[in-house]
Design an enzyme around this catalytic site. Structure first.
Site, PDB file in Angstrom:
ATOM      1  N   GLU A 157       0.801  -1.226   0.000  1.00  0.00           N
ATOM      2  CA  GLU A 157       0.000   0.000   0.000  1.00  0.00           C
ATOM      3  C   GLU A 157       0.835   1.279   0.000  1.00  0.00           C
ATOM      4  O   GLU A 157       0.536   2.229   0.720  1.00  0.00           O
ATOM      5  CB  GLU A 157      -0.942   0.003   1.212  1.00  0.00           C
TER       6      GLU A 157
HETATM    7  C1  ACM Z   1      -2.100  -5.418   3.889  1.00  0.00           C
HETATM    8  O1  ACM Z   1      -3.185  -5.894   4.248  1.00  0.00           O
HETATM    9  N1  ACM Z   1      -1.971  -4.123   3.704  1.00  0.00           N
HETATM   10  C2  ACM Z   1      -0.944  -6.261   3.670  1.00  0.00           C
END
Ligand code: ACM
Length: 541
Positions: free
Chosen positions: A347
């Site tokens: 992310e």
């Molecule tokens: C995640 O759930 N951001 C690895």
């Protein structure tokens, strides 16, 4: 999906259901003895023995009709040289619930004993367990294999064996011949100690619960926007300031290096590898708040206690970023005997793709310099990674991002994949709309959803040979207490554990739900605050 909780649609299906049924018939025969009046009294009534209902299901299980072994106050535990902690772990569990002395020795006779020893016949974590009238014999190729076998042995005893205080017997196990070994090498669970901090004792409790299901990897998510949880020499503000809060604004906390070593040792005694994660380039606000110089504009942001993701980024161009990470990863490498360091990589919405690739390219050599292999979330496949790295596949449900592509990119570079699909394996997703804890961005995950998938048939282009294993992450934005952990992890962690252990061809939901139901009374006596899914035919008393 709820179905009728007291029926078993698995009746008559292919094994292992068939074996369980055969054992049930044996148990019924033992209870109803022809020619013996019901009033004959306990001396004449053979003890009922519950059929084996094991999770994970062993690769091979044969029940021995009419045979059982009963633990008494004269039973001894013989753990031959090379048995590691398996004998003492077993003795610890059996002594507190049976109240029997169960002396532990390195050699001894063959009757009224539970004997543990190494054998050249078994490999890796594989083991053989033979329960006969005279003895229980456990053999494995390694102490880790004996430890896994001990978990099977525990589940052959009545649920009360899991009690922390003395309970009445009888302590009878059905006669069985088990030959067993795991499908995958990595069978993990992740605990997010960043969004909410969990104490050493809480982590150790979770380790023991996971160990019962043959989990062998504990991934600790040690840093995120909301908290930095490990003391690092030379960078004291990371933990002291970056660790001083949590989601919702609680007081946070952190592990001293002595604490971390204690967790590693506790896990190692259960043949569980710790994989420490320092997330980046995003999920880094707690560190950026701790040192102004880590920020591109030399300004420290405030601490963060919300639940947004993707807003923070390491300053990719600054050498100090890599000085910090070299110190952090170096110190973690020294304290971590296992082969892996997890560098996060998920992310990174506030890092340009070029900067992201630069970052991953710089981290690989740092991890290698400290003698470890790099693990990262599947996004790391977009960067240059060394063969032997590990990509953890997670993002199944985040809009424009396609986690399957970066997982394939990682495999193309010689990496292995650990399967943690968010819509199957995330323990923090709600079970249904009414679940009071957890999130739902990856979907609702009832127990059946957590169980019915095959890691080798999930991502096009990622085959069995590319899969190192499975892992069930437990993110803690909404979780604070042991009860919270229990409620989300049980019964779904055992689903993931079985997917990682049991051959695919031997797994069916209809069989699993019955074996899973038998875990309920065990959790009740421990106690574990589990979710009583309507999909599982829990015993009523
Ligand atoms: C995640 O759930 N951001 C690895």
């Amino acid at each position: 999906m709820a179905g009728s909780p007291r029926t078993d649609p698995g009746t008559g299906r292919a094994h292992p259901g068939r074996r369980v049924l055969a054992a049930a018939a044996v148990a019924a025969a033992l209870v109803a003895v022809p020619g013996v009046p019901a009033s004959a009294g306990p001396l004449h009534t053979p003890r009922p023995v519950a059929p084996p209902r094991l999770v994970p299901a062993p690769a091979s299980l044969r029940t021995l009709p009419g045979v059982s072994f009963t633990l008494t106050r004269h039973t001894r535990i013989v753990a031959r040289p090379g048995s590691g902690t398996a004998g003492s772990y077993l003795a610890g569990i059996l002594r507190r619930s049976t109240g029997y002395p169960l002396p532990l020795t390195a050699s001894g006779g063959s009757r009224d004993v539970i004997s543990l020893g190494l054998s050249g016949r078994e490999k890796g974590e594989g083991y053989r367990l033979d329960v006969t009238r005279a003895s229980v014999r456990l053999e494995a190729g390694s102490a880790a294999g004996l430890f896994r076998g001990v978990q099977t042995l525990r589940q052959l005893l009545p649920p009360a064996v899991e009690s922390p205080t003395v309970r009445p017997g009888p302590w009878t196990m059905p006669g069985v011949a088990v030959q067993d070994s795991p499908r995958f090498a990595w069978r993990g669970t992740m605990l997010d100690v960043s969004r909410h901090f969990f104490t050493v004792k809480q982590v150790e409790r979770y380790i023991d619960l996971a160990a019962l299901y043959k989990i062998n990897t504990l991934h600790l998510h040690l840093s995120d926007d909301q908290g930095w949880r490990i003391a690092i020499n030379g960078w004291p503000r990371l933990a002291a300031y970056g660790g001083s809060t949590a989601v919702g604004g609680g007081k946070g906390g952190y592990y001293t290096q002595a604490d971390y070593k204690a967790i590693v040792r506790y896990a190692a005694d259960r043949y569980m590898n710790v994989v420490p994660e320092i997330d980046g380039p995003s999920h880094t606000n707690a560190a950026l708040a701790s040192y102004a110089k880590l920020n591109c504009d030399d300004k420290a942001p405030p601490l963060y206690t919300g639940t947004e993701v993707g807003f923070s980024s390491w300053c990719i161009a600054k050498p100090v970023t890599y000085e910090l990470l070299n110190d952090v990863l170096g110190q973690l490498a020294e304290m971590t005997p296992g082969p892996y360091l997890h560098i996060g990589g998920d992310e990174a919405h506030s890092t340009t793709p070029a900067d992201y690739a630069t970052f991953i390219g710089k981290l690989g050599p740092i991890v290698a310099k400290h003698g470890k292999k790099m693990v990262g979330w599947n996004e790391i496949g977009a960067g240059k990674i060394a063969p032997g790295s590990v990509a953890q596949y997670w993002n199944t449900a985040t809009g424009s991002e396609d986690g399957t592509q970066t997982a394939r990119d990682a495999v193309a570079q010689g990496a292995k994949v650990v399967m943690s699909p968010a819509n199957r394996a995330y323990l923090d997703m709600k079970y249904d709309e009414s679940t009071p804890l957890g999130q739902d961005w990856a979907g609702l995950i009832e127990v059946r959803d957590s169980y019915e998938w095959d890691p080798a048939a999930l991502v096009d282009g990622v085959a069995e040979k590319d899969v190192l294993g499975v892992e069930a992450p437990l993110w803690s934005e909404t979780l604070v207490t042991n009860d919270d952990i229990d409620y989300m992890a049980f019964p779904r962690l055992p689903s993931i554990a079985e997917i990682g252990w049991t051959p695919q061809s031997q797994r069916t939901w209809s069989d699993f739900r019955v074996r899973l139901a038998a875990q309920g009374p065990r959790w009740s006596v421990m106690p574990v605050h589990y979710y009583r899914s309507p999909q599982v035919p829990w015993p009523t008393s």
